[in-house]
Design an enzyme around this catalytic site. Structure first.
Site, PDB file in Angstrom:
ATOM      1  N   ASN A  13       0.781  -1.312   0.047  1.00  0.00           N
ATOM      2  CA  ASN A  13      -0.020   0.046   0.060  1.00  0.00           C
ATOM      3  C   ASN A  13       0.874   1.236   0.152  1.00  0.00           C
ATOM      4  OD1 ASN A  13      -1.796   2.065   0.347  1.00  0.00           O
ATOM      5  ND2 ASN A  13      -2.168   1.507   2.579  1.00  0.00           N
ATOM      6  N   LYS A  15       0.265   4.215  -0.445  1.00  0.00           N
ATOM      7  CA  LYS A  15      -0.437   5.422   0.109  1.00  0.00           C
ATOM      8  C   LYS A  15       0.043   6.669  -0.800  1.00  0.00           C
ATOM      9  CE  LYS A  15      -0.201   3.423   4.709  1.00  0.00           C
ATOM     10  NZ  LYS A  15      -0.212   3.586   6.163  1.00  0.00           N
ATOM     11  N   HIS A  99      -9.620   1.744   4.418  1.00  0.00           N
ATOM     12  CA  HIS A  99      -8.517   2.071   5.210  1.00  0.00           C
ATOM     13  C   HIS A  99      -8.511   2.750   6.128  1.00  0.00           C
ATOM     14  CE1 HIS A  99      -4.198   2.948   6.158  1.00  0.00           C
ATOM     15  NE2 HIS A  99      -3.984   1.830   5.724  1.00  0.00           N
ATOM     16  N   GLU A 101      -7.149   5.263   7.390  1.00  0.00           N
ATOM     17  CA  GLU A 101      -6.627   6.790   6.924  1.00  0.00           C
ATOM     18  C   GLU A 101      -7.697   7.250   6.122  1.00  0.00           C
ATOM     19  OE1 GLU A 101      -2.838   5.863   5.115  1.00  0.00           O
ATOM     20  OE2 GLU A 101      -2.142   5.445   7.147  1.00  0.00           O
ATOM     21  N   GLU A 170      -5.858  -4.255  10.406  1.00  0.00           N
ATOM     22  CA  GLU A 170      -4.728  -3.247  10.755  1.00  0.00           C
ATOM     23  C   GLU A 170      -4.945  -2.298  11.829  1.00  0.00           C
ATOM     24  OE1 GLU A 170      -2.600  -2.397   6.667  1.00  0.00           O
ATOM     25  OE2 GLU A 170      -4.268  -0.840   6.919  1.00  0.00           O
ATOM     26  N   GLY A 176       2.150   2.793  10.295  1.00  0.00           N
ATOM     27  CA  GLY A 176       3.176   3.751  10.268  1.00  0.00           C
ATOM     28  C   GLY A 176       3.862   4.149  11.594  1.00  0.00           C
ATOM     29  N   SER A 216       2.922  -1.686  10.101  1.00  0.00           N
ATOM     30  CA  SER A 216       4.425  -1.933  10.500  1.00  0.00           C
ATOM     31  C   SER A 216       4.970  -3.087  10.335  1.00  0.00           C
ATOM     32  CB  SER A 216       4.834  -1.304  11.795  1.00  0.00           C
ATOM     33  OG  SER A 216       4.527   0.086  12.013  1.00  0.00           O
TER      34      SER A 216
HETATM   35  P1  PGA Z   1       2.560   0.457   7.398  1.00  0.00           P
HETATM   36  O1  PGA Z   1       1.273   0.839   6.724  1.00  0.00           O
HETATM   37  O2  PGA Z   1       3.105  -0.637   6.919  1.00  0.00           O
HETATM   38  O3  PGA Z   1       3.468   1.903   6.912  1.00  0.00           O
HETATM   39  O4  PGA Z   1       2.604   0.553   9.040  1.00  0.00           O
HETATM   40  C1  PGA Z   1       0.201  -0.475   6.502  1.00  0.00           C
HETATM   41  C2  PGA Z   1      -1.230   0.249   5.945  1.00  0.00           C
HETATM   42  O5  PGA Z   1      -1.442   1.294   6.460  1.00  0.00           O
HETATM   43  O6  PGA Z   1      -1.659  -0.474   5.085  1.00  0.00           O
END
Ligand code: PGA
Length: 258
Positions: A13, A15, A99, A101, A170, A176, A216
């Site tokens: 992903n 982003k 997601h 976000e 998640e 992140g 992460s």
């Molecule tokens: P990350 O993001 O691996 O940077 O923590 C995962 C995601 O939000 O899909």
């Protein structure tokens, strides 16, 4: 993971990272180091403007390209939005839906559900996201919260369709942040998601549903996370931006079924 009953999926992903030019550079590098084995499905979900470049670059490979969002409507006056048939026509196979976000930007459970339907009707594989905040975890309501998110996201999905989607657990506190859920924590919730799917769609479908972990996940912790029986892959943000790291995670998925 359990390759006997379901697919393993390693999905990136990106982003809001990488321009189309940077996409080309990344994928040229990725192609030279991509493992030949076929132990898992691989997808890269990229910003919409990078989709054509990514599809062209990966045409002869086993890496599928996906989008990071879609609109549930077929067409019309939705300035700035992208319909699922447009994604299909552009060559996408996957789309991330719900997601955290995007939920943070106001996406509701009802919208998530409508998008899941639209994506499946168009023939895309939705990667449906769920996850709790740290506050919810500390309040002991993780399972209730996840149950609710899954029930609402999959509302109206028929039994014959549920195996065609992937679910991503998640935890918001792990996205992140560099703080990964421990393999036990991640397994516990992924197992719970499978129980919810079992109650909704029966045990055969639950056994065949791909449930991945995200938050992460990186080249160091992937092996242990993927060794859990109910973790069928990963949704990877930061570590999917570096070809070598992404490949290491793909390699970490090459382990015997437990
Ligand atoms: P990350 O993001 O691996 O940077 O923590 C995962 C995601 O939000 O899909």
């Amino acid at each position: 993971m359990n390759r006997k009953y379901r697919k393993t999926l390693i999905a990136g992903n990106w982003k809001m990272n990488k321009t189309p030019s940077e996409t080309k550079v990344f994928l040229t590098a990725l192609k030279t180091i991509l493992p030949k084995g076929r132990w898992c499905d691989i997808a890269l979900c990229v910003p919409s403007v990078c989709i054509p470049t990514a599809v062209r670059a990966m045409r002869e490979t086993r890496v599928a390209i996906g989008a990071e969002n879609c609109n549930a409507n077929a067409s019309g006056a939705y300035t700035g939005e992208i319909a699922t048939n447009m994604l299909v026509d552009a060559g996408c196979k996957y789309v991330i839906i719900g997601h955290s976000e995007r939920r943070e930007m106001g996406e509701t459970d009802a919208e998530v559900n409508a998008k899941v339907h639209a994506a499946m009707d168009a023939g895309l594989t939705p990667i449906v996201c769920c996850g709790e905040t740290l506050e919810q975890r500390e309040s002991g309501i993780t399972e209730e919260w996840i149950t609710m998110q899954i029930k609402l996201a999959l509302r109206g999905i028929t039994e014959d369709k549920v195996r065609k989607l992937a679910i991503a657990y998640e935890p918001i506190w792990a996205i992140g942040t560099g703080v990964t859920a421990s393999p036990e924590q991640a397994e516990e919730v992924c197992q719970h998601i499978r129980t919810v799917v079992r109650k909704l769609f029966g045990s055969k479908n639950a056994r065949a549903t791909t449930i991945v972990y995200g938050g992460s996940m990186n080249e160091k912790n992937a092996f242990e996370l993927l060794a859990q029986p109910d973790i069928d892959g990963g949704l990877i943000g930061g570590a999917s931006l570096v070809p070598e790291k992404f490949v290491k995670i793909i390699e970490a998925a090459n382990q015997p079924t437990v």
